[in-house]
Motif scaffolding. Structure first.
Motif, mmCIF file in Angstrom:
data_model
loop_
_atom_site.group_PDB
_atom_site.id
_atom_site.type_symbol
_atom_site.label_atom_id
_atom_site.label_comp_id
_atom_site.label_asym_id
_atom_site.label_seq_id
_atom_site.Cartn_x
_atom_site.Cartn_y
_atom_site.Cartn_z
ATOM 1 N N VAL A 138 0.513 -0.840 -0.032
ATOM 2 C CA VAL A 138 -0.050 -0.012 -0.103
ATOM 3 C C VAL A 138 1.177 1.584 0.191
ATOM 4 C CG1 VAL A 138 -1.764 1.866 1.196
ATOM 5 C CG2 VAL A 138 -1.808 -1.087 1.450
ATOM 6 N N GLU A 139 0.718 2.117 -0.980
ATOM 7 C CA GLU A 139 1.471 2.804 -1.037
ATOM 8 C C GLU A 139 0.642 4.612 -0.725
ATOM 9 O OE1 GLU A 139 2.200 3.534 -5.331
ATOM 10 O OE2 GLU A 139 2.452 1.055 -5.061
ATOM 11 N N PRO A 140 1.323 5.542 -0.435
ATOM 12 C CA PRO A 140 0.559 7.161 0.018
ATOM 13 C C PRO A 140 0.798 7.710 -1.730
ATOM 14 C CG PRO A 140 3.302 6.814 0.564
ATOM 15 C CD PRO A 140 2.806 6.074 0.311
ATOM 16 N N GLU A 141 -0.517 8.652 -1.063
ATOM 17 C CA GLU A 141 -0.978 9.123 -1.962
ATOM 18 C C GLU A 141 0.875 10.548 -2.744
ATOM 19 O OE1 GLU A 141 -4.612 11.528 -3.078
ATOM 20 O OE2 GLU A 141 -4.562 10.390 -0.327
ATOM 21 N N ASN A 142 1.092 11.108 -1.255
ATOM 22 C CA ASN A 142 2.746 11.404 -1.001
ATOM 23 C C ASN A 142 3.646 11.214 -0.907
ATOM 24 O OD1 ASN A 142 3.940 13.783 -0.337
ATOM 25 N ND2 ASN A 142 2.694 15.131 0.821
ATOM 26 N N PRO A 143 4.933 10.751 -1.700
ATOM 27 C CA PRO A 143 5.528 9.827 -1.666
ATOM 28 C C PRO A 143 6.001 10.330 -0.136
ATOM 29 C CG PRO A 143 5.698 10.079 -3.780
ATOM 30 C CD PRO A 143 4.553 10.834 -3.138
ATOM 31 N N GLU A 144 6.193 11.667 0.646
ATOM 32 C CA GLU A 144 6.558 12.716 1.345
ATOM 33 C C GLU A 144 6.280 11.513 2.733
ATOM 34 O OE1 GLU A 144 6.316 16.714 1.703
ATOM 35 O OE2 GLU A 144 7.814 16.420 0.013
ATOM 36 N N TRP A 145 5.180 11.022 2.332
ATOM 37 C CA TRP A 145 4.726 10.154 3.864
ATOM 38 C C TRP A 145 5.129 8.651 4.128
ATOM 39 C CZ3 TRP A 145 -1.672 10.605 2.620
ATOM 40 C CH2 TRP A 145 -1.996 11.715 2.217
ATOM 41 N N SER A 146 5.728 8.229 3.373
ATOM 42 C CA SER A 146 5.745 6.916 3.274
ATOM 43 C C SER A 146 7.096 6.645 5.014
ATOM 44 C CB SER A 146 7.072 6.737 2.079
ATOM 45 O OG SER A 146 6.517 6.899 1.674
ATOM 46 N N PRO A 147 7.857 7.469 5.832
ATOM 47 C CA PRO A 147 8.325 6.961 6.635
ATOM 48 C C PRO A 147 7.239 7.118 7.629
ATOM 49 C CG PRO A 147 9.490 9.043 5.751
ATOM 50 C CD PRO A 147 8.898 8.679 4.981
ATOM 51 N N PHE A 148 6.112 7.502 7.984
ATOM 52 C CA PHE A 148 4.810 7.450 8.536
ATOM 53 C C PHE A 148 4.410 6.731 8.677
ATOM 54 C CE2 PHE A 148 7.595 11.235 9.164
ATOM 55 C CZ PHE A 148 8.140 11.448 10.136
ATOM 56 N N PHE A 149 3.742 5.800 7.070
ATOM 57 C CA PHE A 149 2.569 5.694 6.217
ATOM 58 C C PHE A 149 2.103 4.506 7.041
ATOM 59 C CE2 PHE A 149 -0.090 4.519 2.467
ATOM 60 C CZ PHE A 149 -0.760 4.944 3.141
ATOM 61 N N GLN A 150 1.613 3.501 7.823
ATOM 62 C CA GLN A 150 1.250 2.151 8.338
ATOM 63 C C GLN A 150 -0.264 1.494 8.155
ATOM 64 O OE1 GLN A 150 2.833 1.971 12.512
ATOM 65 N NE2 GLN A 150 3.027 3.996 11.518
ATOM 66 N N ALA A 151 -0.508 0.481 8.289
ATOM 67 C CA ALA A 151 -1.016 -0.708 8.352
ATOM 68 C C ALA A 151 -1.598 -1.575 9.104
ATOM 69 C CB ALA A 151 -0.781 -0.566 6.662
ATOM 70 N N ARG A 152 -2.634 -2.076 9.403
ATOM 71 C CA ARG A 152 -2.859 -2.838 10.130
ATOM 72 C C ARG A 152 -3.969 -4.020 9.265
ATOM 73 N NH1 ARG A 152 -5.331 -6.604 13.584
ATOM 74 N NH2 ARG A 152 -4.519 -5.779 15.981
ATOM 75 N N SER A 153 -3.256 -5.333 9.021
ATOM 76 C CA SER A 153 -4.482 -6.023 8.468
ATOM 77 C C SER A 153 -5.713 -6.852 9.683
ATOM 78 C CB SER A 153 -4.199 -6.907 7.820
ATOM 79 O OG SER A 153 -3.203 -7.939 8.477
ATOM 80 N N LEU A 154 -6.534 -6.769 8.936
ATOM 81 C CA LEU A 154 -7.487 -8.050 9.908
ATOM 82 C C LEU A 154 -7.733 -8.937 9.380
ATOM 83 C CD1 LEU A 154 -10.152 -4.431 10.905
ATOM 84 C CD2 LEU A 154 -7.449 -5.240 12.119
#
Ligand SMILES: CC(C)(COP(=O)(O)OP(=O)(O)OC[C@H]1O[C@@H](n2cnc3c(N)ncnc32)[C@H](O)[C@@H]1OP(=O)(O)O)[C@@H](O)C(=O)NCCC(=O)NCCS
Length: 173
Positions: free
Chosen positions: A137-153
């Motif tokens: 899963v990629e962020p809309e803005n590449p600058e978010w990458s270090p903070f961009f997180q996902a949790r699968s359910l």
């Protein structure tokens, strides 16, 4: 401290929670999050079952919500978690953690497959979040990458990949 769903009569208290919680992030300015929540409610992306408040001694001290987001290009429905705020006077007592566990449990019970957020890795890892890139899963803005997180359910499927798109009111942040 109790966790329950938001009611219409809670709206102004929720606004005050986020104004107070996010104030340190906006020195000399008004935090954007109270308006964000107000804009999300009528947007169609708001999910009442996933807007939770924490009540302590009758006072609303925390709020979290997940709203409808999508993964492009297929527009697979996933969740965006934001904002999460706890009044400064009640931080470091487990309120944020209780809200996180409650909203993730509710999202899982609703068969939502994936929750995405922007935040500190140190805080959200304890709730099972990991870098979103690990699940494609990629962020809309590449600058978010270090903070961009996902949790699968529980109903997560590995084909859920793509570019994450928050609900429209996040565009105005
Ligand atoms: C982040 C927030 C919701 C945590 O709420 P809380 O009720 O204090 O959380 P808990 O008591 O469950 O957990 C506290 C622990 O979380 C961790 N933590 C909190 N904020 C953190 C941050 N920004 N980075 C890393 N770790 C953090 C610390 O380990 C802290 O432990 P401590 O109490 O020993 O210092 C709250 O600090 C807040 O409202 N902050 C302002 C708004 C914000 O930044 N929201 C998140 C982004 S949307």
């Amino acid at each position: 401290m109790l966790i329950r769903r938001e009611l219409p009569s809670d709206e102004s208290a929720i606004r005050r929670v986020h104004a107070d919680a996010f104030a340190p992030h906006y020195p000399g300015e008004q935090p954007a999050e109270p308006q964000l929540v107000d804009d999300l409610r009528p947007s169609g992306a708001y999910l009442g079952a996933l807007s939770l408040i924490a009540v302590s001694d009758g006072e609303i001290v925390g709020h979290v919500c997940c709203t409808r987001a999508t993964l492009l290009p297929r527009e697979d429905p996933v969740l965006g978690l934001a904002p999460l705020g706890v009044r400064q006077s009640h931080q470091h007592r487990g309120v944020g953690g209780a809200l996180m566990h409650a909203v993730l449990g509710a999202a899982d019970a609703l068969d939502e497959p994936l929750v995405v957020l922007l935040g500190h890795l140190d805080y959200y890892q304890r709730f099972g979040f990991r870098p979103a890139a690990e699940v494609g899963v990629e962020p809309e803005n590449p600058e978010w990458s270090p903070f961009f997180q996902a949790r699968s359910l529980t109903s997560y499927r590995p084909e859920l990949r793509g570019r994450f798109r928050y609900a429209q009111p996040f565009d105005d942040l």
